[in-house]
Scaffold this motif. Structure first.
Motif, PDB file in Angstrom:
ATOM      1  N   SER A 262      39.190  39.435  44.592  1.00 24.23           N
ATOM      2  CA  SER A 262      38.556  40.743  44.427  1.00 24.23           C
ATOM      3  C   SER A 262      39.498  41.659  43.666  1.00 24.23           C
ATOM      4  O   SER A 262      40.710  41.445  43.632  1.00 24.23           O
TER       5      SER A 262
ATOM      6  N   VAL B 155      48.976  38.461  27.002  1.00 25.02           N
ATOM      7  CA  VAL B 155      48.048  37.636  26.229  1.00 25.02           C
ATOM      8  C   VAL B 155      46.665  37.738  26.865  1.00 25.02           C
ATOM      9  O   VAL B 155      46.522  37.524  28.069  1.00 25.02           O
TER      10      VAL B 155
ATOM     11  N   ALA C 132      44.674  36.286  22.144  1.00 26.62           N
ATOM     12  CA  ALA C 132      44.678  34.837  21.959  1.00 26.62           C
ATOM     13  C   ALA C 132      44.203  34.187  23.247  1.00 26.62           C
ATOM     14  O   ALA C 132      44.118  34.833  24.282  1.00 26.62           O
ATOM     15  N   ARG C 133      43.904  32.917  23.136  1.00 28.38           N
ATOM     16  CA  ARG C 133      43.461  32.170  24.318  1.00 28.38           C
ATOM     17  C   ARG C 133      44.608  31.289  24.795  1.00 28.38           C
ATOM     18  O   ARG C 133      45.186  30.536  24.000  1.00 28.38           O
TER      19      ARG C 133
ATOM     20  N   GLU D 197      24.755  42.435  44.612  1.00 29.07           N
ATOM     21  CA  GLU D 197      24.813  43.507  43.604  1.00 29.07           C
ATOM     22  C   GLU D 197      23.945  43.163  42.392  1.00 29.07           C
ATOM     23  O   GLU D 197      23.245  44.029  41.854  1.00 29.07           O
TER      24      GLU D 197
ATOM     25  N   VAL E 131      27.062  36.422  35.907  1.00 27.52           N
ATOM     26  CA  VAL E 131      27.576  37.766  35.617  1.00 27.52           C
ATOM     27  C   VAL E 131      29.085  37.821  35.836  1.00 27.52           C
ATOM     28  O   VAL E 131      29.655  38.879  36.047  1.00 27.52           O
ATOM     29  N   ALA E 132      29.735  36.643  35.780  1.00 29.90           N
ATOM     30  CA  ALA E 132      31.166  36.603  36.082  1.00 29.90           C
ATOM     31  C   ALA E 132      32.029  37.035  34.902  1.00 29.90           C
ATOM     32  O   ALA E 132      33.214  37.331  35.086  1.00 29.90           O
TER      33      ALA E 132
ATOM     34  N   ALA F 196      44.702  40.045  30.910  1.00 26.50           N
ATOM     35  CA  ALA F 196      44.806  41.513  31.021  1.00 26.50           C
ATOM     36  C   ALA F 196      43.543  42.073  31.668  1.00 26.50           C
ATOM     37  O   ALA F 196      42.902  42.975  31.151  1.00 26.50           O
TER      38      ALA F 196
ATOM     39  N   ALA G  21      47.754  35.607  35.346  1.00 23.12           N
ATOM     40  CA  ALA G  21      46.683  36.484  35.862  1.00 23.12           C
ATOM     41  C   ALA G  21      45.391  36.212  35.091  1.00 23.12           C
ATOM     42  O   ALA G  21      44.745  37.131  34.590  1.00 23.12           O
ATOM     43  N   LEU G  22      45.028  34.924  35.004  1.00 20.99           N
ATOM     44  CA  LEU G  22      43.874  34.546  34.169  1.00 20.99           C
ATOM     45  C   LEU G  22      42.532  34.717  34.869  1.00 20.99           C
ATOM     46  O   LEU G  22      41.485  34.387  34.304  1.00 20.99           O
TER      47      LEU G  22
ATOM     48  N   MET H  81      29.843  43.933  35.721  1.00 22.82           N
ATOM     49  CA  MET H  81      29.103  43.009  34.840  1.00 22.82           C
ATOM     50  C   MET H  81      27.621  42.918  35.202  1.00 22.82           C
ATOM     51  O   MET H  81      26.779  42.656  34.345  1.00 22.82           O
TER      52      MET H  81
HETATM   53  C1  LIG Z   1      29.564  41.293  38.977  1.00 23.13           C
HETATM   54  C2  LIG Z   1      30.852  41.394  39.729  1.00 23.13           C
HETATM   55  C3  LIG Z   1      31.029  42.424  40.639  1.00 23.13           C
HETATM   56  C4  LIG Z   1      32.226  42.531  41.348  1.00 23.13           C
HETATM   57  N1  LIG Z   1      32.375  43.560  42.230  1.00 23.13           N
HETATM   58  C5  LIG Z   1      33.551  43.703  42.871  1.00 23.13           C
HETATM   59  C6  LIG Z   1      33.753  44.807  43.747  1.00 23.13           C
HETATM   60  O1  LIG Z   1      32.865  45.630  43.954  1.00 23.13           O
HETATM   61  N2  LIG Z   1      34.961  44.937  44.348  1.00 23.13           N
HETATM   62  C7  LIG Z   1      35.966  44.037  44.153  1.00 23.13           C
HETATM   63  O2  LIG Z   1      37.043  44.204  44.728  1.00 23.13           O
HETATM   64  N3  LIG Z   1      35.801  42.959  43.338  1.00 23.13           N
HETATM   65  C8  LIG Z   1      34.621  42.784  42.694  1.00 23.13           C
HETATM   66  N4  LIG Z   1      34.448  41.719  41.849  1.00 23.13           N
HETATM   67  C9  LIG Z   1      35.534  40.738  41.689  1.00 23.13           C
HETATM   68  C10 LIG Z   1      36.542  41.244  40.656  1.00 23.13           C
HETATM   69  O3  LIG Z   1      35.916  41.556  39.454  1.00 23.13           O
HETATM   70  C11 LIG Z   1      37.602  40.180  40.402  1.00 23.13           C
HETATM   71  O4  LIG Z   1      38.125  39.759  41.621  1.00 23.13           O
HETATM   72  C12 LIG Z   1      38.704  40.781  39.524  1.00 23.13           C
HETATM   73  O5  LIG Z   1      38.199  41.037  38.247  1.00 23.13           O
HETATM   74  C13 LIG Z   1      39.900  39.852  39.461  1.00 23.13           C
HETATM   75  O6  LIG Z   1      40.872  40.445  38.634  1.00 23.13           O
HETATM   76  P1  LIG Z   1      41.832  39.525  37.761  1.00 23.13           P
HETATM   77  O7  LIG Z   1      42.688  40.440  36.980  1.00 23.13           O
HETATM   78  O8  LIG Z   1      42.454  38.490  38.615  1.00 23.13           O
HETATM   79  O9  LIG Z   1      40.844  38.731  36.802  1.00 23.13           O
HETATM   80  P2  LIG Z   1      39.904  39.255  35.640  1.00 23.13           P
HETATM   81  O10 LIG Z   1      39.488  40.659  35.866  1.00 23.13           O
HETATM   82  O11 LIG Z   1      38.853  38.217  35.517  1.00 23.13           O
HETATM   83  O12 LIG Z   1      40.836  39.227  34.364  1.00 23.13           O
HETATM   84  C14 LIG Z   1      41.293  38.009  33.810  1.00 23.13           C
HETATM   85  C15 LIG Z   1      41.649  38.267  32.370  1.00 23.13           C
HETATM   86  O13 LIG Z   1      42.179  37.072  31.825  1.00 23.13           O
HETATM   87  C16 LIG Z   1      41.570  36.838  30.572  1.00 23.13           C
HETATM   88  N5  LIG Z   1      41.566  35.389  30.343  1.00 23.13           N
HETATM   89  C17 LIG Z   1      40.888  34.457  31.047  1.00 23.13           C
HETATM   90  N6  LIG Z   1      41.159  33.235  30.562  1.00 23.13           N
HETATM   91  C18 LIG Z   1      42.017  33.416  29.540  1.00 23.13           C
HETATM   92  C19 LIG Z   1      42.683  32.537  28.655  1.00 23.13           C
HETATM   93  N7  LIG Z   1      42.531  31.209  28.701  1.00 23.13           N
HETATM   94  N8  LIG Z   1      43.515  33.073  27.738  1.00 23.13           N
HETATM   95  C20 LIG Z   1      43.718  34.418  27.671  1.00 23.13           C
HETATM   96  N9  LIG Z   1      43.118  35.292  28.491  1.00 23.13           N
HETATM   97  C21 LIG Z   1      42.281  34.791  29.406  1.00 23.13           C
HETATM   98  C22 LIG Z   1      40.191  37.432  30.669  1.00 23.13           C
HETATM   99  O14 LIG Z   1      39.689  37.760  29.382  1.00 23.13           O
HETATM  100  C23 LIG Z   1      40.462  38.661  31.521  1.00 23.13           C
HETATM  101  O15 LIG Z   1      40.801  39.770  30.725  1.00 23.13           O
HETATM  102  C24 LIG Z   1      33.259  41.580  41.137  1.00 23.13           C
HETATM  103  C25 LIG Z   1      33.085  40.551  40.207  1.00 23.13           C
HETATM  104  C26 LIG Z   1      31.903  40.447  39.512  1.00 23.13           C
HETATM  105  C27 LIG Z   1      31.744  39.331  38.512  1.00 23.13           C
END
Ligand SMILES: Cc1cc2nc3c(=O)[nH]c(=O)nc-3n(C[C@H](O)[C@H](O)[C@H](O)COP(=O)(O)OP(=O)(O)OC[C@H]3O[C@@H](n4cnc5c(N)ncnc54)[C@H](O)[C@@H]3O)c2cc1C
Length: 405
Positions: A303, A35, A75-76, A172, A139-140, A10, A119-120, A47
Protein backbone atom coordinates in the motif's frame (compact mmCIF):
# COMPACT_ATOMS: atom_id res chain seq x y z
CA UNK A 1 34.98 9.14 -5.69
CA UNK A 2 31.34 9.86 -4.92
CA UNK A 3 29.12 7.23 -3.31
CA UNK A 4 26.70 6.09 -6.03
CA UNK A 5 23.12 5.59 -4.87
CA UNK A 6 20.77 4.15 -7.49
CA UNK A 7 17.03 4.12 -6.85
CA UNK A 8 14.95 1.81 -9.06
CA UNK A 9 11.39 3.03 -9.52
CA UNK A 10 9.97 6.48 -8.83
CA UNK A 11 6.53 5.69 -7.49
CA UNK A 12 5.40 6.68 -4.01
CA UNK A 13 8.27 4.82 -2.37
CA UNK A 14 11.17 5.33 -4.80
CA UNK A 15 10.57 9.02 -5.47
CA UNK A 16 10.31 9.64 -1.72
CA UNK A 17 13.58 7.85 -0.99
CA UNK A 18 15.45 9.67 -3.75
CA UNK A 19 14.18 13.12 -2.80
CA UNK A 20 14.79 12.61 0.91
CA UNK A 21 18.28 11.17 0.45
CA UNK A 22 19.34 13.87 -1.97
CA UNK A 23 18.22 16.51 0.53
CA UNK A 24 20.04 14.85 3.44
CA UNK A 25 23.44 14.18 1.87
CA UNK A 26 26.09 16.53 0.54
CA UNK A 27 26.12 16.69 -3.27
CA UNK A 28 29.93 16.62 -3.29
CA UNK A 29 29.84 13.16 -1.70
CA UNK A 30 26.96 11.30 -3.35
CA UNK A 31 25.37 10.77 -6.74
CA UNK A 32 21.69 9.90 -6.50
CA UNK A 33 20.23 8.44 -9.71
CA UNK A 34 16.59 7.45 -10.08
CA UNK A 35 15.49 5.10 -12.85
CA UNK A 36 11.84 5.03 -13.89
CA UNK A 37 10.00 3.85 -16.97
CA UNK A 38 7.89 6.99 -17.13
CA UNK A 39 8.99 10.64 -16.96
CA UNK A 40 6.01 11.36 -14.68
CA UNK A 41 5.13 10.48 -11.15
CA UNK A 42 1.99 8.35 -11.41
CA UNK A 43 -0.60 8.59 -8.64
CA UNK A 44 -1.33 4.91 -8.70
CA UNK A 45 -3.96 5.17 -5.95
CA UNK A 46 -6.11 7.05 -8.47
CA UNK A 47 -5.95 4.61 -11.39
CA UNK A 48 -9.61 3.62 -10.96
CA UNK A 49 -10.43 7.32 -11.44
CA UNK A 50 -8.44 7.33 -14.69
CA UNK A 51 -10.31 4.22 -15.86
CA UNK A 52 -13.58 6.01 -15.11
CA UNK A 53 -12.55 8.85 -17.42
CA UNK A 54 -11.12 11.45 -15.03
CA UNK A 55 -8.04 13.51 -15.86
CA UNK A 56 -5.28 13.63 -13.26
CA UNK A 57 -2.83 16.42 -12.61
CA UNK A 58 0.37 16.03 -14.63
CA UNK A 59 3.30 15.57 -12.23
CA UNK A 60 6.65 15.45 -14.08
CA UNK A 61 9.37 13.77 -12.02
CA UNK A 62 11.83 16.43 -13.19
CA UNK A 63 9.79 19.00 -11.27
CA UNK A 64 9.55 16.78 -8.22
CA UNK A 65 13.32 16.25 -8.17
CA UNK A 66 14.23 19.82 -9.20
CA UNK A 67 16.84 21.40 -6.97
CA UNK A 68 17.71 18.19 -5.15
CA UNK A 69 20.68 17.24 -7.32
CA UNK A 70 19.19 13.81 -8.01
CA UNK A 71 19.34 12.63 -11.62
CA UNK A 72 16.44 10.97 -13.38
CA UNK A 73 17.00 8.26 -15.97
CA UNK A 74 13.89 7.38 -17.96
CA UNK A 75 14.56 3.75 -18.74
CA UNK A 76 13.33 0.27 -18.00
CA UNK A 77 15.25 -1.82 -15.50
CA UNK A 78 15.76 -5.29 -16.98
CA UNK A 79 18.10 -6.92 -14.46
CA UNK A 80 20.09 -6.38 -11.31
CA UNK A 81 23.45 -8.04 -10.68
CA UNK A 82 24.00 -7.88 -6.94
CA UNK A 83 27.43 -9.52 -7.20
CA UNK A 84 28.80 -6.97 -9.72
CA UNK A 85 26.61 -4.20 -8.25
CA UNK A 86 25.16 -3.19 -11.57
CA UNK A 87 21.72 -2.55 -13.00
CA UNK A 88 20.87 -3.27 -16.65
CA UNK A 89 18.67 -0.77 -18.43
CA UNK A 90 16.74 -0.78 -21.69
CA UNK A 91 14.97 2.05 -23.47
CA UNK A 92 11.69 2.80 -21.76
CA UNK A 93 10.00 3.21 -25.14
CA UNK A 94 9.47 6.54 -26.83
CA UNK A 95 11.98 9.29 -27.22
CA UNK A 96 14.42 10.53 -24.66
CA UNK A 97 16.35 8.32 -22.32
CA UNK A 98 17.20 10.95 -19.80
CA UNK A 99 15.14 13.66 -18.17
CA UNK A 100 15.15 15.71 -15.10
CA UNK A 101 16.78 17.96 -12.64
CA UNK A 102 20.21 17.07 -13.90
CA UNK A 103 19.37 15.01 -16.93
CA UNK A 104 21.99 12.65 -18.24
CA UNK A 105 22.14 12.23 -21.98
CA UNK A 106 24.36 9.19 -22.31
CA UNK A 107 23.14 5.93 -23.80
CA UNK A 108 24.81 3.51 -21.42
CA UNK A 109 22.65 0.56 -20.56
CA UNK A 110 24.33 -0.37 -17.32
CA UNK A 111 24.51 1.58 -14.08
CA UNK A 112 26.93 0.78 -11.28
CA UNK A 113 25.95 1.38 -7.67
CA UNK A 114 27.42 1.41 -4.20
CA UNK A 115 23.98 1.44 -2.58
CA UNK A 116 20.85 0.22 -4.37
CA UNK A 117 17.27 1.07 -3.43
CA UNK A 118 14.80 -1.27 -5.11
CA UNK A 119 11.32 0.25 -5.43
CA UNK A 120 9.82 -1.22 -8.61
CA UNK A 121 6.34 -1.55 -7.12
CA UNK A 122 3.90 -4.16 -8.36
CA UNK A 123 1.38 -5.01 -11.07
CA UNK A 124 -1.89 -6.94 -11.21
CA UNK A 125 -1.52 -10.55 -10.09
CA UNK A 126 -3.19 -13.02 -12.46
CA UNK A 127 -2.64 -15.94 -10.02
CA UNK A 128 -2.39 -18.22 -13.05
CA UNK A 129 -6.12 -17.92 -13.75
CA UNK A 130 -6.70 -18.81 -17.43
CA UNK A 131 -7.95 -16.01 -19.63
CA UNK A 132 -6.83 -13.10 -17.43
CA UNK A 133 -3.98 -12.11 -19.74
CA UNK A 134 -6.10 -12.37 -22.90
CA UNK A 135 -9.45 -11.02 -21.77
CA UNK A 136 -9.19 -8.99 -18.57
CA UNK A 137 -8.35 -5.35 -17.96
CA UNK A 138 -6.80 -3.93 -14.80
CA UNK A 139 -6.28 -0.68 -12.93
CA UNK A 140 -2.88 -1.51 -11.44
CA UNK A 141 -0.92 0.75 -13.81
CA UNK A 142 -1.55 3.84 -15.89
CA UNK A 143 -1.34 2.05 -19.27
CA UNK A 144 -3.80 -0.56 -17.96
CA UNK A 145 -6.19 2.09 -16.62
CA UNK A 146 -6.07 3.99 -19.93
CA UNK A 147 -6.86 0.82 -21.90
CA UNK A 148 -9.81 0.16 -19.60
CA UNK A 149 -11.00 3.76 -19.97
CA UNK A 150 -11.02 3.39 -23.75
CA UNK A 151 -12.82 0.04 -23.60
CA UNK A 152 -15.48 1.39 -21.22
CA UNK A 153 -16.06 4.30 -23.57
CA UNK A 154 -17.01 1.80 -26.29
CA UNK A 155 -19.73 0.21 -24.17
CA UNK A 156 -23.31 1.16 -24.91
CA UNK A 157 -26.03 1.42 -22.22
CA UNK A 158 -26.66 -1.92 -20.58
CA UNK A 159 -23.06 -3.04 -21.13
CA UNK A 160 -21.91 -5.46 -18.43
CA UNK A 161 -18.76 -4.86 -16.39
CA UNK A 162 -17.54 -7.44 -13.89
CA UNK A 163 -14.85 -6.42 -11.41
CA UNK A 164 -13.08 -9.43 -9.91
CA UNK A 165 -11.60 -8.97 -6.45
CA UNK A 166 -13.16 -7.82 -3.21
CA UNK A 167 -10.12 -6.01 -1.79
CA UNK A 168 -9.69 -2.25 -1.66
CA UNK A 169 -8.85 -1.92 -5.35
CA UNK A 170 -11.83 -3.98 -6.55
CA UNK A 171 -14.27 -2.11 -4.31
CA UNK A 172 -12.90 1.27 -5.39
CA UNK A 173 -12.92 0.31 -9.09
CA UNK A 174 -16.48 -1.07 -9.06
CA UNK A 175 -17.94 1.95 -7.29
CA UNK A 176 -16.01 4.46 -9.41
CA UNK A 177 -17.13 2.87 -12.67
CA UNK A 178 -20.74 2.50 -11.46
CA UNK A 179 -20.89 6.16 -10.39
CA UNK A 180 -19.33 7.46 -13.63
CA UNK A 181 -21.39 5.17 -15.88
CA UNK A 182 -24.83 4.77 -14.37
CA UNK A 183 -25.94 3.30 -17.71
CA UNK A 184 -23.80 0.19 -17.30
CA UNK A 185 -24.51 -2.96 -15.31
CA UNK A 186 -21.61 -3.24 -12.88
CA UNK A 187 -20.97 -6.35 -10.78
CA UNK A 188 -18.31 -7.22 -8.23
CA UNK A 189 -17.18 -10.82 -7.72
CA UNK A 190 -15.66 -11.45 -4.28
CA UNK A 191 -14.17 -14.64 -2.94
CA UNK A 192 -15.70 -14.42 0.57
CA UNK A 193 -18.21 -11.87 1.77
CA UNK A 194 -18.15 -8.22 0.82
CA UNK A 195 -15.61 -6.36 2.98
CA UNK A 196 -15.33 -9.25 5.43
CA UNK A 197 -12.09 -7.88 6.93
CA UNK A 198 -13.82 -4.59 7.79
CA UNK A 199 -15.94 -3.60 10.79
CA UNK A 200 -19.69 -4.18 10.80
CA UNK A 201 -20.25 -0.44 10.31
CA UNK A 202 -18.01 -0.35 7.24
CA UNK A 203 -19.61 -3.46 5.75
CA UNK A 204 -23.06 -1.94 6.23
CA UNK A 205 -21.92 1.25 4.54
CA UNK A 206 -20.45 -0.68 1.61
CA UNK A 207 -23.66 -2.63 1.04
CA UNK A 208 -25.78 0.52 1.21
CA UNK A 209 -23.48 2.26 -1.27
CA UNK A 210 -23.45 -0.62 -3.71
CA UNK A 211 -27.27 -0.77 -3.52
CA UNK A 212 -27.42 2.96 -4.25
CA UNK A 213 -25.00 2.65 -7.18
CA UNK A 214 -26.71 -0.49 -8.50
CA UNK A 215 -23.61 -2.68 -8.18
CA UNK A 216 -24.48 -6.41 -8.03
CA UNK A 217 -22.26 -8.27 -5.57
CA UNK A 218 -21.48 -11.95 -6.23
CA UNK A 219 -20.18 -13.36 -2.94
CA UNK A 220 -18.29 -16.65 -2.51
CA UNK A 221 -17.44 -16.33 -6.19
CA UNK A 222 -13.96 -17.73 -6.74
CA UNK A 223 -13.29 -16.87 -10.37
CA UNK A 224 -11.47 -19.73 -12.10
CA UNK A 225 -11.56 -18.63 -15.74
CA UNK A 226 -12.06 -15.42 -17.66
CA UNK A 227 -13.61 -15.70 -21.09
CA UNK A 228 -14.19 -13.15 -23.83
CA UNK A 229 -17.75 -12.48 -22.65
CA UNK A 230 -18.03 -13.98 -19.17
CA UNK A 231 -16.25 -15.08 -16.01
CA UNK A 232 -16.66 -18.59 -14.63
CA UNK A 233 -16.60 -19.32 -10.92
CA UNK A 234 -15.41 -22.43 -9.09
CA UNK A 235 -19.03 -23.09 -8.08
CA UNK A 236 -19.96 -23.48 -11.75
CA UNK A 237 -21.67 -20.09 -12.16
CA UNK A 238 -21.22 -18.01 -15.30
CA UNK A 239 -21.36 -14.24 -14.93
CA UNK A 240 -21.74 -12.42 -18.27
CA UNK A 241 -19.13 -9.72 -18.81
CA UNK A 242 -18.53 -7.43 -21.78
CA UNK A 243 -15.57 -6.11 -19.78
CA UNK A 244 -13.77 -7.92 -16.97
CA UNK A 245 -11.62 -5.86 -14.59
CA UNK A 246 -9.10 -8.04 -12.78
CA UNK A 247 -8.38 -6.63 -9.32
CA UNK A 248 -7.45 -9.77 -7.41
CA UNK A 249 -4.23 -8.53 -5.81
CA UNK A 250 -0.76 -7.38 -6.77
CA UNK A 251 2.33 -9.28 -7.94
CA UNK A 252 5.90 -8.02 -7.85
CA UNK A 253 8.38 -7.78 -10.72
CA UNK A 254 10.44 -10.97 -11.19
CA UNK A 255 13.74 -9.04 -11.33
CA UNK A 256 14.55 -9.50 -7.62
CA UNK A 257 13.77 -13.23 -7.73
CA UNK A 258 16.33 -13.66 -10.52
CA UNK A 259 19.11 -12.44 -8.18
CA UNK A 260 20.67 -14.02 -5.09
CA UNK A 261 18.75 -11.57 -2.89
CA UNK A 262 16.62 -13.23 -0.23
CA UNK A 263 13.02 -12.90 -1.39
CA UNK A 264 9.67 -14.06 -0.04
CA UNK A 265 7.45 -16.66 -1.71
CA UNK A 266 5.80 -13.76 -3.59
CA UNK A 267 9.17 -12.41 -4.74
CA UNK A 268 9.36 -9.41 -2.42
CA UNK A 269 12.84 -8.55 -1.11
CA UNK A 270 13.01 -9.44 2.59
CA UNK A 271 14.24 -6.42 4.56
CA UNK A 272 14.95 -5.58 8.19
CA UNK A 273 13.56 -2.63 10.16
CA UNK A 274 15.87 -0.22 8.32
CA UNK A 275 14.57 -1.52 4.97
CA UNK A 276 17.94 -3.12 4.24
CA UNK A 277 18.04 -6.50 2.53
CA UNK A 278 18.65 -9.25 5.08
CA UNK A 279 21.02 -10.94 2.60
CA UNK A 280 22.80 -8.02 0.90
CA UNK A 281 23.73 -5.02 3.08
CA UNK A 282 24.23 -2.70 0.10
CA UNK A 283 20.64 -3.24 -1.11
CA UNK A 284 17.52 -1.62 0.34
CA UNK A 285 13.95 -2.27 -0.77
CA UNK A 286 10.79 -0.26 -0.14
CA UNK A 287 7.15 -0.16 -1.12
CA UNK A 288 5.27 -3.06 -2.70
CA UNK A 289 8.55 -4.69 -3.76
CA UNK A 290 9.70 -5.23 -0.16
CA UNK A 291 8.61 -7.51 2.64
CA UNK A 292 9.04 -5.77 5.99
CA UNK A 293 7.55 -6.55 9.35
CA UNK A 294 5.15 -4.07 10.85
CA UNK A 295 4.02 -3.85 14.45
CA UNK A 296 3.58 -7.23 16.19
CA UNK A 297 5.62 -8.84 13.43
CA UNK A 298 2.84 -8.87 10.84
CA UNK A 299 4.09 -8.06 7.33
CA UNK A 300 3.32 -4.58 6.06
CA UNK A 301 0.50 -4.47 3.50
CA UNK A 302 1.28 -3.56 -0.12
CA UNK A 303 0.00 0.00 0.00
CA UNK A 304 0.92 3.60 -0.36
CA UNK A 305 0.22 3.86 3.37
CA UNK A 306 3.19 1.53 3.97
CA UNK A 307 5.36 2.61 1.06
CA UNK A 308 5.94 6.23 2.04
CA UNK A 309 6.94 5.54 5.68
CA UNK A 310 9.15 2.67 4.43
CA UNK A 311 10.82 5.16 2.09
CA UNK A 312 11.53 7.61 4.91
CA UNK A 313 12.91 4.78 7.02
CA UNK A 314 15.21 3.62 4.20
CA UNK A 315 16.44 7.11 3.32
CA UNK A 316 17.16 8.03 6.93
CA UNK A 317 18.91 4.71 7.55
CA UNK A 318 21.13 5.05 4.47
CA UNK A 319 21.95 8.64 5.40
CA UNK A 320 22.71 7.63 8.98
CA UNK A 321 24.99 4.80 7.93
CA UNK A 322 26.85 6.97 5.43
CA UNK A 323 27.32 9.91 7.74
CA UNK A 324 27.84 8.13 11.05
CA UNK A 325 24.48 9.36 12.35
CA UNK A 326 21.82 7.69 14.46
CA UNK A 327 19.58 5.07 12.86
CA UNK A 328 15.87 5.96 12.83
CA UNK A 329 13.68 4.07 15.26
CA UNK A 330 10.18 5.23 14.27
CA UNK A 331 7.83 2.22 14.30
CA UNK A 332 5.80 1.77 11.11
CA UNK A 333 2.11 1.58 12.00
CA UNK A 334 -1.33 1.97 10.47
CA UNK A 335 -4.11 4.39 11.37
CA UNK A 336 -6.87 3.79 8.86
CA UNK A 337 -7.89 2.32 5.52
CA UNK A 338 -9.50 4.99 3.36
CA UNK A 339 -11.78 3.47 0.73
CA UNK A 340 -13.24 5.70 -1.96
CA UNK A 341 -16.73 4.80 -3.21
CA UNK A 342 -16.91 7.11 -6.20
CA UNK A 343 -16.32 10.84 -5.85
CA UNK A 344 -19.20 11.54 -3.45
CA UNK A 345 -18.76 8.76 -0.92
CA UNK A 346 -16.09 6.85 0.97
CA UNK A 347 -15.61 4.87 4.13
CA UNK A 348 -12.73 5.47 6.52
CA UNK A 349 -12.06 2.26 8.41
CA UNK A 350 -10.08 3.01 11.57
CA UNK A 351 -7.54 0.27 12.29
CA UNK A 352 -5.12 -0.85 14.98
CA UNK A 353 -1.38 -0.28 14.57
CA UNK A 354 -1.17 -3.66 12.86
CA UNK A 355 -4.06 -2.93 10.49
CA UNK A 356 -6.99 -4.75 12.13
CA UNK A 357 -10.38 -3.05 11.87
CA UNK A 358 -11.63 -1.09 14.87
CA UNK A 359 -15.41 -0.66 15.28
CA UNK A 360 -15.47 2.94 14.00
CA UNK A 361 -15.80 3.53 10.26
CA UNK A 362 -17.21 6.93 9.32
CA UNK A 363 -18.61 7.12 5.80
CA UNK A 364 -20.34 9.49 3.40
CA UNK A 365 -19.52 12.81 1.80
CA UNK A 366 -17.19 14.05 4.53
CA UNK A 367 -15.31 10.78 4.35
CA UNK A 368 -14.98 11.28 0.58
CA UNK A 369 -13.45 14.71 1.24
CA UNK A 370 -11.07 13.20 3.75
CA UNK A 371 -10.00 10.45 1.33
CA UNK A 372 -9.34 13.09 -1.32
CA UNK A 373 -7.12 14.96 1.15
CA UNK A 374 -5.24 11.74 1.91
CA UNK A 375 -4.56 11.17 -1.81
CA UNK A 376 -3.42 14.77 -2.27
CA UNK A 377 -1.33 14.45 0.89
CA UNK A 378 0.42 11.35 -0.44
CA UNK A 379 1.41 13.14 -3.66
CA UNK A 380 2.50 16.18 -1.63
CA UNK A 381 4.70 14.01 0.57
CA UNK A 382 6.38 12.51 -2.49
CA UNK A 383 7.28 16.00 -3.69
CA UNK A 384 8.23 17.12 -0.15
CA UNK A 385 9.78 14.04 1.43
CA UNK A 386 11.64 16.17 3.95
CA UNK A 387 9.30 19.02 4.82
CA UNK A 388 11.81 20.84 6.99
CA UNK A 389 15.25 22.20 6.04
CA UNK A 390 18.23 20.09 7.09
CA UNK A 391 21.95 20.45 6.79
CA UNK A 392 23.26 18.18 4.03
CA UNK A 393 25.68 15.95 5.88
CA UNK A 394 29.08 14.81 4.67
CA UNK A 395 29.77 11.15 4.04
CA UNK A 396 32.32 9.75 6.50
CA UNK A 397 35.76 8.69 5.34
CA UNK A 398 35.00 5.09 6.35
CA UNK A 399 31.90 4.93 4.19
CA UNK A 400 33.87 6.43 1.29
CA UNK A 401 36.64 3.90 1.74
CA UNK A 402 34.42 0.83 1.95
CA UNK A 403 31.85 2.04 -0.62
CA UNK A 404 29.40 -0.49 0.75
CA UNK A 405 27.82 0.19 4.13
C1 LIG B 1 -6.48 1.53 -8.15
C2 LIG B 1 -5.59 1.48 -6.96
C3 LIG B 1 -5.99 2.11 -5.79
C4 LIG B 1 -5.17 2.08 -4.66
N1 LIG B 1 -5.59 2.71 -3.53
C5 LIG B 1 -4.77 2.73 -2.46
C6 LIG B 1 -5.15 3.44 -1.28
O1 LIG B 1 -6.24 4.01 -1.21
N2 LIG B 1 -4.29 3.47 -0.24
C7 LIG B 1 -3.09 2.83 -0.28
O2 LIG B 1 -2.34 2.89 0.70
N3 LIG B 1 -2.69 2.13 -1.37
C8 LIG B 1 -3.51 2.08 -2.46
N4 LIG B 1 -3.11 1.40 -3.58
C9 LIG B 1 -1.83 0.68 -3.58
C10 LIG B 1 -0.69 1.65 -3.91
O3 LIG B 1 -0.94 2.32 -5.11
C11 LIG B 1 0.62 0.89 -4.03
O4 LIG B 1 0.79 0.10 -2.90
C12 LIG B 1 1.77 1.90 -4.16
O5 LIG B 1 1.67 2.56 -5.39
C13 LIG B 1 3.11 1.21 -4.02
O6 LIG B 1 4.12 2.18 -4.16
P1 LIG B 1 5.51 1.77 -4.81
O7 LIG B 1 6.32 3.00 -4.86
O8 LIG B 1 6.05 0.57 -4.14
O9 LIG B 1 5.13 1.29 -6.28
P2 LIG B 1 4.54 2.10 -7.50
O10 LIG B 1 3.73 3.26 -7.04
O11 LIG B 1 3.88 1.07 -8.34
O12 LIG B 1 5.82 2.66 -8.24
C14 LIG B 1 6.72 1.80 -8.90
C15 LIG B 1 7.46 2.62 -9.92
O13 LIG B 1 8.43 1.79 -10.54
C16 LIG B 1 8.35 1.98 -11.94
N5 LIG B 1 8.79 0.73 -12.58
C17 LIG B 1 8.17 -0.47 -12.53
N6 LIG B 1 8.89 -1.37 -13.21
C18 LIG B 1 9.96 -0.72 -13.69
C19 LIG B 1 11.08 -1.12 -14.46
N7 LIG B 1 11.26 -2.38 -14.88
N8 LIG B 1 12.01 -0.19 -14.75
C20 LIG B 1 11.88 1.10 -14.32
N9 LIG B 1 10.84 1.52 -13.59
C21 LIG B 1 9.90 0.62 -13.29
C22 LIG B 1 6.92 2.33 -12.23
O14 LIG B 1 6.81 3.06 -13.45
C23 LIG B 1 6.57 3.17 -11.01
O15 LIG B 1 6.87 4.53 -11.23
C24 LIG B 1 -3.92 1.40 -4.72
C25 LIG B 1 -3.51 0.79 -5.90
C26 LIG B 1 -4.33 0.82 -7.01
C27 LIG B 1 -3.86 0.15 -8.28
Amino acid sequence: MKHRIVVLGAGYAGASVAGRLARRLHADDVDVTVVNTEPDFVERVRMHQVAAGQELRHRPLRDILAGTGATLRVARVTAVDVERRTVSLAAAGGAGQAEGAAARADDTDELAYDTLVYALGSSAAAHGVPGVGEHAHDVASRPGALRLRDRLAELTPGGRVVVVGGGLTGIEAASEIAEARGDLEVALAVRGELGDWLSTAAQRHLRATFDRLGVTVHEHADVERVGAAEVLTGGGATVPADVTVWAAGFAVHPIATATSLQVSARGQIVVDGTMRSVSHPDVYAVGDAALADGPLGTPLRMSCASGIPMAWQAADSIAARLTGGKLPSTPLRYVHQCISLGRQDAVIQLVTADDRARPAAPGGRLAAGYKELVCQGAAFMVAHPLPYPVRRRRVTATAHATASL
